[in-house]
Scaffold this motif. Structure first.
Motif, PDB file in Angstrom:
ATOM      1  N   ALA A  14      69.537  63.955  27.510  1.00  0.00           N
ATOM      2  CA  ALA A  14      68.302  64.398  26.850  1.00  0.00           C
ATOM      3  C   ALA A  14      67.235  64.721  27.880  1.00  0.00           C
ATOM      4  O   ALA A  14      67.132  64.059  28.916  1.00  0.00           O
ATOM      5  N   ARG A  15      66.452  65.748  27.553  1.00  0.00           N
ATOM      6  CA  ARG A  15      65.348  66.088  28.449  1.00  0.00           C
ATOM      7  C   ARG A  15      64.140  66.531  27.632  1.00  0.00           C
ATOM      8  O   ARG A  15      64.276  67.079  26.533  1.00  0.00           O
ATOM      9  N   ALA A  16      62.969  66.276  28.173  1.00  0.00           N
ATOM     10  CA  ALA A  16      61.712  66.723  27.577  1.00  0.00           C
ATOM     11  C   ALA A  16      61.154  67.816  28.470  1.00  0.00           C
ATOM     12  O   ALA A  16      61.112  67.662  29.691  1.00  0.00           O
ATOM     13  N   GLY A  17      60.752  68.915  27.848  1.00  0.00           N
ATOM     14  CA  GLY A  17      60.258  70.029  28.647  1.00  0.00           C
ATOM     15  C   GLY A  17      59.187  70.821  27.940  1.00  0.00           C
ATOM     16  O   GLY A  17      58.701  70.434  26.868  1.00  0.00           O
ATOM     17  N   THR A  28      59.419  70.688  24.110  1.00  0.00           N
ATOM     18  CA  THR A  28      60.805  70.444  23.718  1.00  0.00           C
ATOM     19  C   THR A  28      61.171  68.985  23.946  1.00  0.00           C
ATOM     20  O   THR A  28      60.600  68.348  24.830  1.00  0.00           O
ATOM     21  N   PRO A  29      62.120  68.458  23.140  1.00  0.00           N
ATOM     22  CA  PRO A  29      62.902  69.129  22.103  1.00  0.00           C
ATOM     23  C   PRO A  29      62.013  69.604  20.948  1.00  0.00           C
ATOM     24  O   PRO A  29      61.010  68.975  20.636  1.00  0.00           O
ATOM     25  N   LEU A 348      60.238  63.765  14.021  1.00  0.00           N
ATOM     26  CA  LEU A 348      61.443  63.224  14.646  1.00  0.00           C
ATOM     27  C   LEU A 348      61.637  63.775  16.058  1.00  0.00           C
ATOM     28  O   LEU A 348      61.905  63.015  16.998  1.00  0.00           O
ATOM     29  N   VAL A 349      61.504  65.093  16.223  1.00  0.00           N
ATOM     30  CA  VAL A 349      61.716  65.653  17.568  1.00  0.00           C
ATOM     31  C   VAL A 349      60.576  65.260  18.508  1.00  0.00           C
ATOM     32  O   VAL A 349      60.791  65.092  19.716  1.00  0.00           O
TER      33      VAL A 349
END
Length: 376
Positions: A14-17, A28-29, A348-349
């Motif tokens: 998982a990554r946050a961007g 993101t997500p 949720l995201v």
């Protein structure tokens, strides 16, 4: 378009961007509400922007081509102006809709001849004219024209279809060079990985797509009836290959649990009609499971729709009142349920993003999957 990874989860992929386009930043997500015909069904743009608050929504090339038609959209100055939406829009290419018209379409190397579901008239989509249509619609992110294979699908057909999708991709790329943007802002093109549920084909397709060097990449042909475990297996094969420094979009997915599991596999972007369609049928998604609001058990339950209060409808109305609206077939019931579900998906995201940034995504995800996997 610029994509920047802000944080990676230590135990999953998982990554946050952030994705930055001329219409703003997308964290993101992200889940993209589906606005098929220039409208997220049953939701005013004001509610969409202020209460649900997505950074990006999705439009549909097939439907917009048929109605209101590209001539109207061009006169309006593109889809953003037509629907009064000043944030990001992604359009799919119509490949999935053509797939869903299986009884009324013929696929050839040149393109697809299909029969309109509205009036029975015949039309042709080719990689070239789909690029032109998407230029006219004017979304910020536009998709390659592809063939979405059914499930189940035999290996020979899946392989042949995948190679045709790759050839169509080359035609899309060549034609885009000849057709400039129309409205003064950039459009970013995403190719699509296909290959049905065959690891060998998914690997081949992902390698081919990665080699194109696009600014973002999509995974298509999943969530078409295959078991969730097969979806996850195919996604994992593909995310291992697609470039890490580009956003990854899993098309048409899915349930809240599907979304969390695929975030863990390195997917950044999602869309699905499920929150809106299921809402119109009385199904509510919550952090503690799903509710069928039509069930008699809610008849005299005067507690809020969702005590978490993600959107205003959650605490403004009771379960009993919402059930009543569905019982009498009042349109307001469908609107309330839609706002609730979309609000929940976006919550949720965003929570997933928070936990990726905090470094505890996996434990939170596992807890949420258990919580959500039940009927209330």
């Amino acid at each position: 378009m610029k994509f920047e990874i802000k944080s990676k989860d230590p135990l999953t992929k998982a990554r946050a961007g952030t994705i930055t386009t001329d219409h703003g930043t997308i964290e993101t997500p992200i889940f993209m509400p589906v606005g098929t015909v220039a409208s997220v069904k049953g939701v005013h743009q004001r509610e969409l922007k202020n209460d649900i608050n997505p950074d990006i929504i999705l439009g549909n090339t097939y439907h917009l081509y048929l109605r209101p038609q590209t001539t109207i959209l061009e006169k309006a100055g593109g889809l953003h102006k037509f629907m009064n939406w000043d944030r990001n829009i992604l359009t799919d290419s119509g490949g999935y809709q053509v797939y869903s018209l299986s009884a009324n379409r013929k696929i050839k190397e040149e393109g697809v001849k299909f029969k309109s579901h509205i009036d029975g008239s015949y039309h042709v989509f080719t990689p070239e004219n789909v690029m032109e249509i998407q230029r006219t619609i004017g979304a910020d992110i536009i998709m390659a024209f592809d063939e979405c294979t059914p499930y189940p699908c035999d290996f020979k057909y899946a392989k042949r279809s995948m190679h045709m999708t790759h050839r169509w991709l080359e035609r899309c790329l060549q034609h885009l060079k000849k057709v400039p943007v129309k409205y003064g802002y950039e459009q970013t093109f995403f190719p699509i990985v296909q290959g049905s549920t065959y690891k060998e084909l998914r690997k081949q397709s992902a390698e081919y797509i990665a080699g194109v060097g696009a600014e973002g990449n999509a995974i298509g042909g999943l969530s078409v009836g295959e078991p969730a475990e097969e979806m996850y297996a195919m996604t994992e094969v593909v995310t291992e290959i697609l470039p890490e420094d580009k956003p990854r979009y899993l098309m048409g997915v899915g349930t809240p649990i599907n979304i969390l599991e695929n975030i863990a596999l390195g997917v950044d972007m999602f869309d699905c009609v499920m929150p809106t369609r299921n809402a119109r049928n009385g199904m509510l998604f919550t952090a503690y499971g799903t509710i069928n609001i039509k069930n008699k058990k809610w008849e005299d339950d005067f507690s809020p729709i969702d005590e978490m209060g993600i959107t205003f409808v959650d605490t403004d109305y009771s379960k009993a009142y919402l059930r009543h609206l569905f019982t009498v077939n009042e349109l307001l019931g469908k609107q309330i349920a839609t706002i609730h579900n979309l609000g929940f998906y976006l919550w949720l995201v965003r929570e997933a993003r928070k936990h990726i940034l905090a470094g505890d995504f996996e434990s939170w995800k596992n807890k949420m999957v258990k919580q959500m996997d039940r009927r209330l």
